[in-house]
Design a protein around this motif. Structure first.
Motif, mmCIF file in Angstrom:
data_model
loop_
_atom_site.group_PDB
_atom_site.id
_atom_site.type_symbol
_atom_site.label_atom_id
_atom_site.label_comp_id
_atom_site.label_asym_id
_atom_site.label_seq_id
_atom_site.Cartn_x
_atom_site.Cartn_y
_atom_site.Cartn_z
ATOM 1 N N LYS A 214 -34.839 -25.245 10.080
ATOM 2 C CA LYS A 214 -35.440 -25.475 8.754
ATOM 3 C C LYS A 214 -34.935 -26.783 8.145
ATOM 4 O O LYS A 214 -35.716 -27.584 7.641
ATOM 5 C CB LYS A 214 -35.128 -24.306 7.829
ATOM 6 C CG LYS A 214 -35.745 -23.001 8.266
ATOM 7 C CD LYS A 214 -35.234 -21.856 7.422
ATOM 8 C CE LYS A 214 -35.670 -20.527 8.026
ATOM 9 N NZ LYS A 214 -35.019 -19.401 7.363
ATOM 10 N N VAL A 215 -33.635 -26.978 8.191
ATOM 11 C CA VAL A 215 -33.055 -28.189 7.604
ATOM 12 C C VAL A 215 -33.455 -29.427 8.406
ATOM 13 O O VAL A 215 -33.730 -30.487 7.827
ATOM 14 C CB VAL A 215 -31.518 -28.055 7.500
ATOM 15 C CG1 VAL A 215 -30.884 -29.341 7.007
ATOM 16 C CG2 VAL A 215 -31.149 -26.903 6.576
ATOM 17 N N ALA A 216 -33.522 -29.303 9.732
ATOM 18 C CA ALA A 216 -33.924 -30.438 10.570
ATOM 19 C C ALA A 216 -35.356 -30.865 10.265
ATOM 20 O O ALA A 216 -35.657 -32.061 10.199
ATOM 21 C CB ALA A 216 -33.774 -30.089 12.047
ATOM 22 N N ALA A 217 -36.250 -29.895 10.057
ATOM 23 C CA ALA A 217 -37.647 -30.225 9.727
ATOM 24 C C ALA A 217 -37.714 -30.960 8.385
ATOM 25 O O ALA A 217 -38.389 -31.987 8.260
ATOM 26 C CB ALA A 217 -38.500 -28.959 9.692
ATOM 27 N N GLY A 218 -37.006 -30.450 7.398
ATOM 28 C CA GLY A 218 -36.975 -31.124 6.100
ATOM 29 C C GLY A 218 -36.319 -32.488 6.176
ATOM 30 O O GLY A 218 -36.762 -33.447 5.541
ATOM 31 N N GLY A 219 -35.263 -32.586 6.974
ATOM 32 C CA GLY A 219 -34.582 -33.865 7.146
ATOM 33 C C GLY A 219 -35.454 -34.900 7.823
ATOM 34 O O GLY A 219 -35.424 -36.085 7.478
ATOM 35 N N ALA A 220 -36.236 -34.475 8.806
ATOM 36 C CA ALA A 220 -37.144 -35.403 9.489
ATOM 37 C C ALA A 220 -38.194 -35.939 8.519
ATOM 38 O O ALA A 220 -38.477 -37.143 8.490
ATOM 39 C CB ALA A 220 -37.812 -34.713 10.677
ATOM 40 N N LEU A 221 -38.748 -35.053 7.719
ATOM 41 C CA LEU A 221 -39.728 -35.480 6.717
ATOM 42 C C LEU A 221 -39.080 -36.418 5.700
ATOM 43 O O LEU A 221 -39.625 -37.468 5.358
ATOM 44 C CB LEU A 221 -40.346 -34.272 6.014
ATOM 45 C CG LEU A 221 -41.380 -34.580 4.945
ATOM 46 C CD1 LEU A 221 -42.561 -35.332 5.538
ATOM 47 C CD2 LEU A 221 -41.845 -33.291 4.284
ATOM 48 N N GLY A 222 -37.889 -36.049 5.244
ATOM 49 C CA GLY A 222 -37.158 -36.916 4.315
ATOM 50 C C GLY A 222 -36.815 -38.261 4.919
ATOM 51 O O GLY A 222 -36.832 -39.287 4.238
ATOM 52 N N GLY A 223 -36.509 -38.277 6.212
ATOM 53 C CA GLY A 223 -36.223 -39.542 6.894
ATOM 54 C C GLY A 223 -37.421 -40.470 6.919
ATOM 55 O O GLY A 223 -37.292 -41.686 6.717
ATOM 56 N N LEU A 224 -38.591 -39.899 7.143
ATOM 57 C CA LEU A 224 -39.817 -40.710 7.109
ATOM 58 C C LEU A 224 -40.052 -41.297 5.723
ATOM 59 O O LEU A 224 -40.341 -42.487 5.573
ATOM 60 C CB LEU A 224 -41.023 -39.858 7.517
ATOM 61 C CG LEU A 224 -41.147 -39.535 8.994
ATOM 62 C CD1 LEU A 224 -42.244 -38.496 9.218
ATOM 63 C CD2 LEU A 224 -41.421 -40.789 9.782
ATOM 64 N N VAL A 225 -39.923 -40.457 4.707
ATOM 65 C CA VAL A 225 -40.133 -40.918 3.329
ATOM 66 C C VAL A 225 -39.077 -41.952 2.947
ATOM 67 O O VAL A 225 -39.390 -42.998 2.355
ATOM 68 C CB VAL A 225 -40.129 -39.729 2.341
ATOM 69 C CG1 VAL A 225 -40.159 -40.198 0.902
ATOM 70 C CG2 VAL A 225 -41.291 -38.788 2.627
ATOM 71 N N GLY A 226 -37.820 -41.678 3.311
ATOM 72 C CA GLY A 226 -36.740 -42.614 2.992
ATOM 73 C C GLY A 226 -36.923 -43.972 3.648
ATOM 74 O O GLY A 226 -36.698 -45.010 3.030
#
Length: 105
Positions: free
Chosen positions: A64-76
């Motif tokens: 769950k955290v990895a999926a959110g982190g990947a999305l956040g990484g793209l946005v960041g």
């Protein structure tokens, strides 16, 4: 030092690596933030392996955290490409202050 922080705290490499690259190596803010990710990747991989071997992983949380982190990484990464060095420094500094307060409180 970044490896020690990453292994001991589970994060923190960027808070050491980014300022060190900017102030000691004279890198531009944007370059330091982007390069820090490449520097931190092997540190994180090694730390993760040691934590895995010690049985500290909680797989149901990791996905769950990895999926959110990947999305956040793209946005960041998208935002990093569009923010001025002045505001990047201010936002990063504010993030470091908030993180420090949360750790102390």
């Amino acid at each position: 030092m970044a490896g020690l922080c990453n292994g001991f705290f589970g994060s923190g490499g960027g808070t050491i690596v980014v300022p060190a690259m900017v102030h000691l190596l004279g890198m531009k803010e944007h370059d330091a933030h982007a390069t820090a990710l490449a520097v931190i990747l092997p540190l994180t991989a090694i730390s993760s392996f040691v934590y895995f071997k010690s049985g500290f992983f909680e797989w149901d949380v990791i996905w769950k955290v990895a999926a959110g982190g990947a999305l956040g990484g793209l946005v960041g990464a998208w935002i990093l490409d569009r923010i001025s060095p002045y505001w990047l420094r201010k936002v990063f500094g504010l993030f470091m202050i908030i993180a420090a307060i949360r750790m102390i409180a």
